[in-house]
Design a protein around this motif. Structure first.
Motif: not given
Length: 644
Positions: A152, A179, A156, A176
């Motif tokens: 994640a 983040t 990503g 992504a």
């Protein structure tokens, strides 16, 4: 008053142990939560089950709080009043609460009489509330969670960055690599929200100065101007060398290609959607605190005084003044005896006096010129439209209502002498006395016959025609009077008498609009403060050469350092970092203001060519591994923003 909590515990041998504990206050709570005054570890009891209160030291009121009641004499109650002298027994789950009275004090006896609800012999409490039976083991869960975090927040984002690296503006939706954002962009860079690569040109490389300077070319030039084109060696010598942990951080930054002195050291992003935060005071103090000694040791002596904090370590102001009439502006330390000769004669004390001729004249103008019972500072000194500086005093606008230059009325129109033009004043007076005869007496009107001798000295005929004969010569007397003591010009200006080949001259008036060239002062921000609160010497000033600029002490009556440090007592402290009054990038605007209020050179920040790179290694130092020599791409702008 206070309650006495008495607990009785029974050992394995059957021995009872009694403990008393005073509970201060008129109200205490009972429940399973450990924060209660009476803690009952029983699942049948609510976390905050009941309150126990006594207002008179005798009657005890017990009130249920969270729906479940309590047993009193075999019945379930939610509220009960119990006389402590008579006593009473209440039951909460497997515990009994006995209320009694001893020596004038209320005793609360708590003891367990039954097995706890959900007893450990019937139900294993740990297993009953554990997910161990339905969840994977700790080791498997830890590895699974770790892999999910890598996917994640590492794989990503890298994949998202690589997928859009050649795209000027990304489509809407989740990406992504967002983040990794620590917060939204400021309003100054809001148009780059969907174009991360405009600043973050290379992956895992900090934002470079090249990415900033290629947009903000004007600001970089102004930065050098703010430091008078100081050589790089001087700038480096001015900064205090890092020590201790700061030195360690600096070495780590250099190792990972994050040299000190970059733009982002001061202009931090992703800290909120409003205006970019002001530069912290420490950035300025790193150089200016102890700078004189460091520069002198390095062979770069300077006249700049050390500064570290406005409240505790700031030099006295050095305003621009003219020490002699018609002289050049020079920076002088504020001290007793410093004068500013602007060419005017103006006694502030006479005009600000609460009584006297000036005050009476001002009162006579009430309702016509916004005057009060006396003159105030703002009656003559008017602030510019932006509220920052004070306009120069003008004769026609600020003085003429009292100091009139009128000399003739023709057909209901009043003629005035032209202010600021001495040669024109002389010409107007000369023409007036040469072209206008005195008023003709009625005795000389028409064809009236006169007896012989009527022209003798002292008679009307003689007086009138004598006045006609000498009137042109009166022009010189009028000119001399207006430029001499008591005349309209002499009272306010310095006059130079005629010399060979010259006429009357008036000293030039030079009103300084900005005394503090290296600092910023906003009058509009101080409009709630009376002028005399800062310009304390004005009410007693007898000459216009008195320098009335407030000193550091007057400012420190309200302003303290960034962290609140101060040397004197301050009733209303305004924390004042360096950026409140001083600018680093000299763009002509306020030192610190939201970007929308500052002057923006839109041509300089839109659609710059990729080859228009500006080297900033003179400021930041050469990069060790060359990662800071990157190619800058034109930032994506919406159609409405292109071209300014």
């Amino acid at each position: 008053m206070s309650f006495i909590l008495r607990r009785i515990a029974t050992t394995k041998t059957g021995k009872q142990i009694v403990r008393d504990q005073p509970l201060p206050g008129d109200t205490i709570t009972l429940g399973r939560d450990s924060a209660n005054g009476i803690h009952v570890a029983d699942l049948a009891v609510n976390p905050h089950h009941a309150t126990i209160a006594s207002s008179d030291g005798r009657t005890v009121r017990v009130t249920a709080q969270e729906g479940l009641g309590f047993d009193l004499n075999g019945r379930t109650e939610t509220v009960a009043d119990i006389d402590s002298a008579a006593g009473g027994e209440l039951r909460f789950g497997g515990h009994r609460l006995t209320i009694a009275r001893e020596d004038g004090r209320i005793i609360l006896l708590v003891e367990r009489i039954d097995e706890l609800s959900q007893s450990s012999k019937d139900v294993d409490e740990v297993k009953a509330f554990s997910l161990a039976g339905v969840m994977p083991g700790k080791r498997v869960g830890a590895w699974t969670f770790g892999l999910l975090m890598l996917l994640a927040f590492l794989v990503g984002p890298i994949w998202a960055w690589h997928s859009y690296r050649q795209v000027d503006e990304r489509p809407d939706g989740f990406h992504a690599d967002r983040t990794w954002l620590s917060g939204p962009l400021s309003s100054a860079h809001a148009n780059l929200t969907k174009d991360c690569q405009s600043c973050h040109v290379e992956p895992f490389v900090a934002v470079t100065d090249s990415a900033c300077v290629n947009c903000h070319t004007g600001e970089h030039k102004a930065m050098s101007m703010a430091h008078a084109g100081a050589p790089t060696a001087m700038l480096l010598a001015a900064r205090a060398p890092p020590g201790g942990f700061d030195k360690f951080l600096a070495n780590v930054g250099e190792a990972f290609n994050r040299p000190q002195g970059r733009c982002v050291d001061c202009h931090t992003e992703h800290e909120g959607a409003g205006p970019m935060a002001a530069t912290p005071q420490q950035f300025c103090a790193d150089c200016h605190d102890g700078m004189q000694g460091r520069l002198k040791s390095a062979g770069h002596p300077t006249m700049l005084a050390d500064a570290s904090d406005f409240g505790t370590g700031h030099p006295e102001f050095r305003p621009l003044v003219r020490a002699v009439p018609g002289g050049k502006l020079e920076r002088m330390m504020l001290a007793k005896g410093v004068v500013d000769d602007n060419g005017l004669k103006f006694p502030h004390d006479l005009h600000l006096r609460a009584n006297g001729g000036v005050a009476r004249m001002a009162a006579s103008f009430r309702g016509r010129h916004d005057f009060g019972r006396k003159l105030e500072c703002e009656n003559c000194h008017r602030v510019e439209a932006d509220g920052v500086r004070v306009k120069p005093v003008e004769m026609e606008r600020d003085c003429a209502m009292c100091h009139s230059l009128a000399f003739e009325t023709v057909g209901g129109v009043t003629r005035t002498l032209r202010h600021g033009e001495p040669t024109q004043v002389i010409a107007d007076l000369t023409a007036y006395y040469r072209s206008t005869p005195p008023s003709r007496p009625l005795q000389l009107g028409g064809m009236q016959r006169r007896r012989p001798g009527a022209y003798a000295e002292g008679q009307v005929y003689n007086i009138y025609f004598n006045e006609v004969a000498v009137r042109p010569a009166r022009a010189q007397d009028a000119v001399r009077a207006i430029f001499s003591k008591g005349g309209a010009c002499y009272d306010c200006h310095t006059i130079f008498a005629p010399r060979a080949g010259s006429s009357w001259r008036v000293a030039a008036v030079n009103q300084t609009q900005r005394y503090l060239q290296k600092g910023w002062f906003d009058h509009d921000a101080h409009k709630e403060t009376a002028c005399a609160d800062c310009h304390t010497a004005a009410p007693a000033s007898k000459a216009s050469t008195d320098l009335l600029v407030p000193g550091l002490r007057q400012c420190r009556d309200c302003h303290v350092g960034e962290g609140g440090a101060r040397l004197v007592k301050v009733e209303t402290a305004t924390e004042s970092p360096c950026a409140m009054c001083h600018e680093y990038h000299s763009d002509g605007g306020k030192p610190w203001a939201p970007k929308r209020q500052q002057r923006v050179n839109s041509v300089a920040i839109t659609n710059k060519r990729a080859g228009a790179s500006v080297s900033v290694t003179a400021i930041t130092g050469a990069a060790a591994r060359g990662l800071y020599h990157v190619t800058w791409r034109t930032p994506a702008l919406h159609g409405a923003r292109r071209g300014g």
